[in-house]
Design an enzyme around this catalytic site. Structure first.
Site, PDB file in Angstrom:
ATOM      1  N   PHE A 150       0.866  -1.184   0.000  1.00 49.87           N
ATOM      2  CA  PHE A 150       0.000   0.000   0.000  1.00 49.87           C
ATOM      3  C   PHE A 150       0.896   1.225   0.000  1.00 49.87           C
ATOM      4  O   PHE A 150       1.605   1.500   0.975  1.00 49.87           O
ATOM      5  CB  PHE A 150      -0.935   0.049   1.203  1.00 49.87           C
ATOM      6  CG  PHE A 150      -1.848   1.251   1.148  1.00 49.87           C
ATOM      7  CD1 PHE A 150      -2.991   1.231   0.363  1.00 49.87           C
ATOM      8  CD2 PHE A 150      -1.534   2.419   1.825  1.00 49.87           C
ATOM      9  CE1 PHE A 150      -3.815   2.350   0.262  1.00 49.87           C
ATOM     10  CE2 PHE A 150      -2.349   3.535   1.739  1.00 49.87           C
ATOM     11  CZ  PHE A 150      -3.494   3.501   0.958  1.00 49.87           C
ATOM     12  N   ASP A 235       9.497   3.045   1.668  1.00 53.42           N
ATOM     13  CA  ASP A 235       8.280   3.794   2.006  1.00 53.42           C
ATOM     14  C   ASP A 235       8.073   3.674   3.513  1.00 53.42           C
ATOM     15  O   ASP A 235       7.560   2.679   4.008  1.00 53.42           O
ATOM     16  CB  ASP A 235       7.091   3.222   1.244  1.00 53.42           C
ATOM     17  CG  ASP A 235       5.790   3.960   1.544  1.00 53.42           C
ATOM     18  OD1 ASP A 235       5.733   4.693   2.566  1.00 53.42           O
ATOM     19  OD2 ASP A 235       4.812   3.785   0.796  1.00 53.42           O
ATOM     20  N   LYS A 264       2.731  11.341   6.849  1.00 61.01           N
ATOM     21  CA  LYS A 264       1.904  11.142   8.033  1.00 61.01           C
ATOM     22  C   LYS A 264       2.449  11.845   9.265  1.00 61.01           C
ATOM     23  O   LYS A 264       2.173  13.012   9.484  1.00 61.01           O
ATOM     24  CB  LYS A 264       1.664   9.649   8.265  1.00 61.01           C
ATOM     25  CG  LYS A 264       0.830   9.015   7.137  1.00 61.01           C
ATOM     26  CD  LYS A 264       0.233   7.708   7.545  1.00 61.01           C
ATOM     27  CE  LYS A 264      -0.518   7.052   6.392  1.00 61.01           C
ATOM     28  NZ  LYS A 264      -1.690   7.805   5.915  1.00 61.01           N
TER      29      LYS A 264
END
Length: 412
Positions: A150, A235, A264
């Site tokens: 993801f 990531d 984030k």
């Protein structure tokens, strides 16, 4: 067409849910909780009920809701300047980039806004590096990615997703990606060809259910990339900035990637902040006009991002995640065989697999919410626990006690 709500008392939960159902696209299926206020590890809904937040905005709230240091940085900058665009310099970007590059052990930072933007930037960076530096024929670059990944929801990113719900209906899909099983070094090595410019991987797969790769996997990926002159792009949008008990999850395996993709928690739960962090010899392939973002590196984002970096310098939050993660592991071990069929933890982050014969992950989250704990399901009977790093040990005890109670409840 609905009229806007009149000024007056706040909408009730049912009124808010009806309004949202009517006027927003149904691209999410949230729990029926309407948050009105938040502080630390807790949120309060419009009816005054409190909940322990065990999702923390998918790690965007690593430092909790309304951390005073981050709020102070944001308020101060709000009074000075919030946006200049990159057509001009601002006095916050340089210090932010310097601090973040130093924290990551890299040379340079390319600031963006959302995590997906940062991943897209990393894809463009890898391709351009492949053409300009490695000498891959133009238009032939390939990036190796892992199944069950993801990395965001843009058209390019969902082109290499193996989640059919996220992918279906968005073709034609962007070529140039080779998918291999996560954790399978042999498959990854076999997929690397002279056309390969990068391997893009999550050190821990968050959306898939906090999937931790086999020991040595990341080190083997690093070795394969080095041998083939391929960029290793990590990531760390969910796993980075303290969540796993270290600043970056790669550090737990002694691995240094060529490129970090961050987001984030970099925005402190206040606004979207993301970045691609790498060496100068890699990022130099971007030249003026070849990539950009109006809001990327804006003064407000840079001020908050710099404050986040400062919070991480002492190692306090990383150590809290490590110690509390060990405690969480010990608590979950007691539930295996009593409603749990397994779990995985990395720092203060857990993927918990509930016996599907008892309930789905969604049902478990609904029952937890009724008991004052907010969590999120994924892939059937798995739920994710990722409380803010400021959570107290006693609060973790209470949250897992609520999970234990949910697992022993009679199904309707």
């Amino acid at each position: 067409m609905l009229a806007p709500p009149e000024t007056g008392p706040a909408l009730s939960t049912s009124e808010h849910l009806a309004l949202v159902e009517a006027v927003t696209a149904h691209n999410y299926h949230p729990l029926p909780i309407v948050v009105a206020e938040a502080a630390g590890s807790w949120v309060t809904d419009v009816e005054g009920r409190r909940y322990l937040d065990c999702l923390a905005g998918y790690s965007a709230l690593n430092f909790g809701h309304g951390h005073p240091v981050l709020l102070k940085a944001a308020r101060r900058q709000l009074e000075r300047a919030t946006l200049t665009s990159r057509a001009f310099h601002n006095d916050q970007l340089g210090p932010f980039a310097l601090g973040l590059a130093d924290l990551a052990g890299m040379d340079q930072v390319l600031p963006m806004n959302t995590g997906a933007e940062a991943v897209e930037t990393a894809i463009k960076l890898a391709r351009r590096w492949g053409y300009d530096v490695k000498g891959v024929p133009d238009g032939a670059a390939e990036i190796v990615v892992a199944a069950d990944n993801f990395h965001g929801r843009t058209t390019t990113i969902v082109s290499f997703s193996t989640d059919e719900v996220a992918r279906r209906g968005y073709g034609p899909y962007t070529p140039g990606f080779v998918v291999v099983p996560y954790g399978d070094t042999a498959a990854l090595r076999s997929a690397i060809t002279p056309r390969t410019v990068a391997v893009l991987v999550e050190p821990v797969q968050g959306e898939a259910g906090v999937i931790v790769p086999p020991p040595g996997y990341l080190a083997n990926v690093r070795a394969a990339c080095t041998e083939a002159d391929v960029l290793l792009v990590a990531d760390e949008i969910q796993s980075g900035l303290g969540r796993t008990g270290s600043t970056f999850a790669c550090e737990l395996e002694g691995v240094v990637p060529d490129v970090y993709v961050l987001g984030k928690a970099l925005g402190g739960g206040i606004l979207p902040v993301s970045a691609v962090v790498s060496r100068r010899d890699v990022l130099r392939v971007f030249t003026p006009g070849s990539h950009g973002s109006t809001f990327g590196g804006n003064p407000l984002a840079s001020a908050v991002g710099a404050a986040v970096v400062e919070l991480l310098r002492s190692g306090e939050y990383q150590e809290r995640a490590r110690a509390l993660g060990e405690h969480l592991t010990s608590l979950l071990e007691l539930l295996v065989g009593s409603g749990l069929v397994g779990f995985r933890t990395r720092g203060l982050w857990a993927g918990v697999d509930i016996d599907p014969a008892r309930m789905t992950g969604r049902e478990a989250c609904e029952r937890l919410a009724a008991r004052g704990v907010l969590a999120k399901d994924t892939h059937g009977s798995t739920i994710r626990l990722a409380p803010p790093l400021v959570v107290e040990r006693e609060e973790l005890d209470w949250a897992v006690a609520q999970l234990a109670a949910v697992l022993t409840e009679e199904t309707a």
